[in-house]
Design a protein around this motif. Structure first.
Motif, PDB file in Angstrom:
ATOM      1  N   ALA A 132       0.839  -1.216   0.000  1.00  0.00           N
ATOM      2  CA  ALA A 132       0.000   0.000   0.000  1.00  0.00           C
ATOM      3  C   ALA A 132       0.867   1.256   0.000  1.00  0.00           C
ATOM      4  CB  ALA A 132      -0.939  -0.019   1.204  1.00  0.00           C
ATOM      5  N   SER A 133       2.021   1.192   0.689  1.00  0.00           N
ATOM      6  CA  SER A 133       2.883   2.376   0.764  1.00  0.00           C
ATOM      7  C   SER A 133       3.561   2.662  -0.583  1.00  0.00           C
ATOM      8  CB  SER A 133       3.943   2.222   1.863  1.00  0.00           C
ATOM      9  OG  SER A 133       4.950   1.326   1.452  1.00  0.00           O
ATOM     10  N   GLU A 134       3.768   1.599  -1.364  1.00  0.00           N
ATOM     11  CA  GLU A 134       4.406   1.771  -2.676  1.00  0.00           C
ATOM     12  C   GLU A 134       3.416   2.168  -3.757  1.00  0.00           C
ATOM     13  OE1 GLU A 134       7.656   1.547  -3.548  1.00  0.00           O
ATOM     14  OE2 GLU A 134       8.191   1.176  -1.456  1.00  0.00           O
ATOM     15  N   ARG A 135       2.152   1.729  -3.575  1.00  0.00           N
ATOM     16  CA  ARG A 135       1.153   1.944  -4.624  1.00  0.00           C
ATOM     17  C   ARG A 135      -0.105   2.576  -4.030  1.00  0.00           C
ATOM     18  NH1 ARG A 135       1.192  -0.998  -9.494  1.00  0.00           N
ATOM     19  NH2 ARG A 135      -0.730   0.147  -9.805  1.00  0.00           N
ATOM     20  N   ALA A 136      -0.088   3.907  -3.973  1.00  0.00           N
ATOM     21  CA  ALA A 136      -1.216   4.635  -3.371  1.00  0.00           C
ATOM     22  C   ALA A 136      -2.503   4.428  -4.166  1.00  0.00           C
ATOM     23  CB  ALA A 136      -0.879   6.119  -3.290  1.00  0.00           C
ATOM     24  N   GLU A 158      -2.794   3.141  10.666  1.00  0.00           N
ATOM     25  CA  GLU A 158      -3.115   4.492  11.147  1.00  0.00           C
ATOM     26  C   GLU A 158      -1.863   5.241  11.570  1.00  0.00           C
ATOM     27  OE1 GLU A 158      -6.077   3.484  14.035  1.00  0.00           O
ATOM     28  OE2 GLU A 158      -7.655   3.357  12.506  1.00  0.00           O
ATOM     29  N   ARG A 159      -0.973   4.549  12.302  1.00  0.00           N
ATOM     30  CA  ARG A 159       0.274   5.198  12.749  1.00  0.00           C
ATOM     31  C   ARG A 159       1.120   5.653  11.571  1.00  0.00           C
ATOM     32  NH1 ARG A 159       2.921   2.717  17.809  1.00  0.00           N
ATOM     33  NH2 ARG A 159       4.403   1.877  16.364  1.00  0.00           N
ATOM     34  N   LEU A 160       1.038   4.881  10.475  1.00  0.00           N
ATOM     35  CA  LEU A 160       1.845   5.206   9.286  1.00  0.00           C
ATOM     36  C   LEU A 160       1.075   6.083   8.299  1.00  0.00           C
ATOM     37  CD1 LEU A 160       3.293   1.619   8.892  1.00  0.00           C
ATOM     38  CD2 LEU A 160       4.651   3.648   9.397  1.00  0.00           C
ATOM     39  N   THR A 161      -0.153   6.442   8.674  1.00  0.00           N
ATOM     40  CA  THR A 161      -1.082   7.172   7.786  1.00  0.00           C
ATOM     41  C   THR A 161      -1.114   6.574   6.374  1.00  0.00           C
ATOM     42  OG1 THR A 161       0.538   8.908   7.253  1.00  0.00           O
ATOM     43  CG2 THR A 161      -0.962   9.356   9.093  1.00  0.00           C
ATOM     44  N   ILE A 162      -1.261   5.274   6.344  1.00  0.00           N
ATOM     45  CA  ILE A 162      -1.469   4.582   5.071  1.00  0.00           C
ATOM     46  C   ILE A 162      -2.978   4.360   4.957  1.00  0.00           C
ATOM     47  CG2 ILE A 162      -1.089   2.414   3.816  1.00  0.00           C
ATOM     48  CD1 ILE A 162       1.719   2.351   5.092  1.00  0.00           C
ATOM     49  N   ARG A 163      -3.589   5.006   3.963  1.00  0.00           N
ATOM     50  CA  ARG A 163      -5.055   5.032   3.922  1.00  0.00           C
ATOM     51  C   ARG A 163      -5.658   4.034   2.942  1.00  0.00           C
ATOM     52  NH1 ARG A 163      -3.765  10.493   4.853  1.00  0.00           N
ATOM     53  NH2 ARG A 163      -4.282  11.000   7.020  1.00  0.00           N
ATOM     54  N   ASN A 164      -4.840   3.396   2.134  1.00  0.00           N
ATOM     55  CA  ASN A 164      -5.384   2.489   1.125  1.00  0.00           C
ATOM     56  C   ASN A 164      -5.233   1.019   1.522  1.00  0.00           C
ATOM     57  OD1 ASN A 164      -2.612   3.147   0.824  1.00  0.00           O
ATOM     58  ND2 ASN A 164      -2.567   2.170  -1.183  1.00  0.00           N
ATOM     59  N   ALA A 165      -5.190   0.765   2.833  1.00  0.00           N
ATOM     60  CA  ALA A 165      -5.178  -0.627   3.302  1.00  0.00           C
ATOM     61  C   ALA A 165      -6.260  -0.780   4.365  1.00  0.00           C
ATOM     62  CB  ALA A 165      -3.813  -0.979   3.899  1.00  0.00           C
ATOM     63  N   ARG A 166      -6.999  -1.892   4.305  1.00  0.00           N
ATOM     64  CA  ARG A 166      -7.992  -2.180   5.352  1.00  0.00           C
ATOM     65  C   ARG A 166      -7.769  -3.620   5.812  1.00  0.00           C
ATOM     66  NH1 ARG A 166     -13.504  -4.515   2.819  1.00  0.00           N
ATOM     67  NH2 ARG A 166     -12.463  -5.763   1.224  1.00  0.00           N
ATOM     68  N   PHE A 167      -8.173  -3.891   7.037  1.00  0.00           N
ATOM     69  CA  PHE A 167      -7.883  -5.208   7.614  1.00  0.00           C
ATOM     70  C   PHE A 167      -9.153  -5.847   8.166  1.00  0.00           C
ATOM     71  CE2 PHE A 167      -3.971  -2.825   7.500  1.00  0.00           C
ATOM     72  CZ  PHE A 167      -3.121  -3.747   6.897  1.00  0.00           C
ATOM     73  N   LEU A 168      -9.320  -7.141   7.861  1.00  0.00           N
ATOM     74  CA  LEU A 168     -10.508  -7.888   8.266  1.00  0.00           C
ATOM     75  C   LEU A 168     -10.064  -9.126   9.043  1.00  0.00           C
ATOM     76  CD1 LEU A 168     -12.253  -7.907   4.752  1.00  0.00           C
ATOM     77  CD2 LEU A 168     -12.606  -6.246   6.605  1.00  0.00           C
ATOM     78  N   ALA A 169     -10.953  -9.614   9.904  1.00  0.00           N
ATOM     79  CA  ALA A 169     -10.635 -10.816  10.680  1.00  0.00           C
ATOM     80  C   ALA A 169     -11.447 -12.005  10.184  1.00  0.00           C
ATOM     81  CB  ALA A 169     -10.920 -10.569  12.160  1.00  0.00           C
ATOM     82  N   GLY A 170     -10.786 -13.165  10.114  1.00  0.00           N
ATOM     83  CA  GLY A 170     -11.460 -14.393   9.718  1.00  0.00           C
ATOM     84  C   GLY A 170     -10.465 -15.358   9.106  1.00  0.00           C
ATOM     85  N   SER A 171     -10.949 -16.561   8.832  1.00  0.00           N
ATOM     86  CA  SER A 171     -10.070 -17.589   8.282  1.00  0.00           C
ATOM     87  C   SER A 171      -9.929 -17.426   6.769  1.00  0.00           C
ATOM     88  CB  SER A 171     -10.641 -18.965   8.623  1.00  0.00           C
ATOM     89  OG  SER A 171      -9.876 -19.967   7.992  1.00  0.00           O
ATOM     90  N   TRP A 172      -8.729 -17.223   6.316  1.00  0.00           N
ATOM     91  CA  TRP A 172      -8.408 -17.058   4.885  1.00  0.00           C
ATOM     92  C   TRP A 172      -9.427 -16.169   4.165  1.00  0.00           C
ATOM     93  CZ3 TRP A 172      -3.797 -17.542   5.613  1.00  0.00           C
ATOM     94  CH2 TRP A 172      -3.226 -18.633   6.269  1.00  0.00           C
ATOM     95  N   TYR A 173     -10.195 -16.731   3.198  1.00  0.00           N
ATOM     96  CA  TYR A 173     -11.064 -15.868   2.372  1.00  0.00           C
ATOM     97  C   TYR A 173     -12.434 -15.616   3.002  1.00  0.00           C
ATOM     98  CZ  TYR A 173      -7.654 -17.184  -1.245  1.00  0.00           C
ATOM     99  OH  TYR A 173      -6.498 -17.398  -1.967  1.00  0.00           O
ATOM    100  N   THR A 174     -12.732 -16.212   4.143  1.00  0.00           N
ATOM    101  CA  THR A 174     -14.119 -16.181   4.647  1.00  0.00           C
ATOM    102  C   THR A 174     -14.690 -14.779   4.917  1.00  0.00           C
ATOM    103  OG1 THR A 174     -13.322 -16.671   6.872  1.00  0.00           O
ATOM    104  CG2 THR A 174     -14.176 -18.541   5.609  1.00  0.00           C
ATOM    105  N   PRO A 175     -13.888 -13.772   5.316  1.00  0.00           N
ATOM    106  CA  PRO A 175     -14.521 -12.456   5.524  1.00  0.00           C
ATOM    107  C   PRO A 175     -14.919 -11.745   4.221  1.00  0.00           C
ATOM    108  CG  PRO A 175     -12.377 -12.599   6.629  1.00  0.00           C
ATOM    109  CD  PRO A 175     -12.478 -13.759   5.699  1.00  0.00           C
TER     110      PRO A 175
END
Ligand code: GLN
Length: 282
Positions: A132-136, A158-175
């Motif tokens: 994400a940091s390399e490819r805005a 958030e600490r790195l102010t990288i805005r084009n990444a989001r994170f989800l919880a779950g097993s592999w592809y399930t979320p």
């Protein structure tokens, strides 16, 4: 206790070497910089400087932890990856320099146009955030099994102010939605066999087994990621996975049997097989 910076590092490095650290000098320097809140250059500039009593006490407490084998990254709660300072916790794998190779190879496969990338088993978010940091212009999704780990990765973004990444919880592809598709899927999954003696040595002893160990000689998760990846790759999309240095052939076979094309293995910085990739034509 009054010792100069230089003498203290020397003495501590000897103790750490005896306790089995394979980077005793570096460990001592990094821990001391943390206590002094100074860059490494400070230690070389002021070798004769004496520590204050409370600085010495704080340093001693950190060294005691390292002497029990606890990894420096967990003691400091931080590790740098792809020049990004990342918060780490004992629930995450400590990002490895060799995984930067996976990032390089993934960046090479990401189309020039804006697109979506998926990082499975993201941990600290290291791979996702590096991309994400390399490819805005690229939207990166990172998934981790544990909600607290996905939250840690979010905190890192958030600490790195990288805005084009989001994170989800779950097993592999399930979320993900069944229809979600990506141009590139990357993963550094667990791939070590439970019987591997490497697991009871050095820093690895302190890392979560769930991030390291997989069934079927370490290949079970690679199999799942490859199988289900076919549904989540755009036509012409690439899957890239890190694996053990002796698993290249097995991973290539998995991808080929599942119908991936252009299957190949790339080496890490030590010249060992480390990343296998394949293209899904759809
Ligand atoms: N490369 C790491 C090690 O050998 C393991 C990383 C992983 O299992 N994904 O310690």
């Amino acid at each position: 206790m009054s010792l100069s910076i230089e003498a203290l590092i020397k003495q501590t490095a000897l103790q750490l070497a005896e306790a089995g650290s394979d980077s005793p000098q570096l460990d001592a320097a990094v821990l001391l910089c943390h206590v002094l809140n100074k860059p490494r250059s400070y230690l070389l500039t002021w070798p004769e400087k004496m520590l204050e009593e409370e600085q010495y006490a704080a340093f001693d407490a950190l060294v005691k932890r390292r002497l029990t084998g606890e990894p420096v990254a967990y003691i400091l709660g931080q590790r740098e990856f792809w020049s990004l300072p990342l918060k780490v916790s004992p629930s995450t794998l400590i990002p490895r320099p060799d995984t930067e190779r996976l990032v390089e190879l993934a960046l090479d496969k990401i189309p020039a146009q804006p697109c979506s990338v998926l990082d499975l088993g993201t941990g600290t978010g290291a791979i996702a955030l590096a991309i994400a940091s390399e490819r805005a212009d690229v939207q990166v999704t990172g998934i981790d099994l544990r909600p607290e780990t996905a939250a840690l990765a979010t905190e890192n973004s958030e600490r790195l102010t990288i805005r084009n990444a989001r994170f989800l919880a779950g097993s592999w592809y399930t979320p993900l939605a069944e229809t979600a598709q990506f141009a590139v899927i990357v993963s550094n999954p667990p791939y070590i066999d439970e019987a591997d003696p490497h697991l009871s040595q050095g820093d690895v002893r302190f890392e979560p087994k769930s991030a390291l160990v997989a069934d079927d000689n370490g290949l079970a998760d690679i199999q799942i990621i490859s199988e289900q990846g076919r549904q989540h790759l755009q036509p012409g999309g690439w899957l890239l996975m890190e694996h053990g240095f002796e698993q290249g052939e097995a991973v290539r076979t998995i991808l080929q049997e599942l119908g991936y094309n252009l299957v190949s293995t790339a080496q890490d910085y030590a010249g060992l097989d480390r990343v296998t990739m394949g293209c899904w034509q759809g």
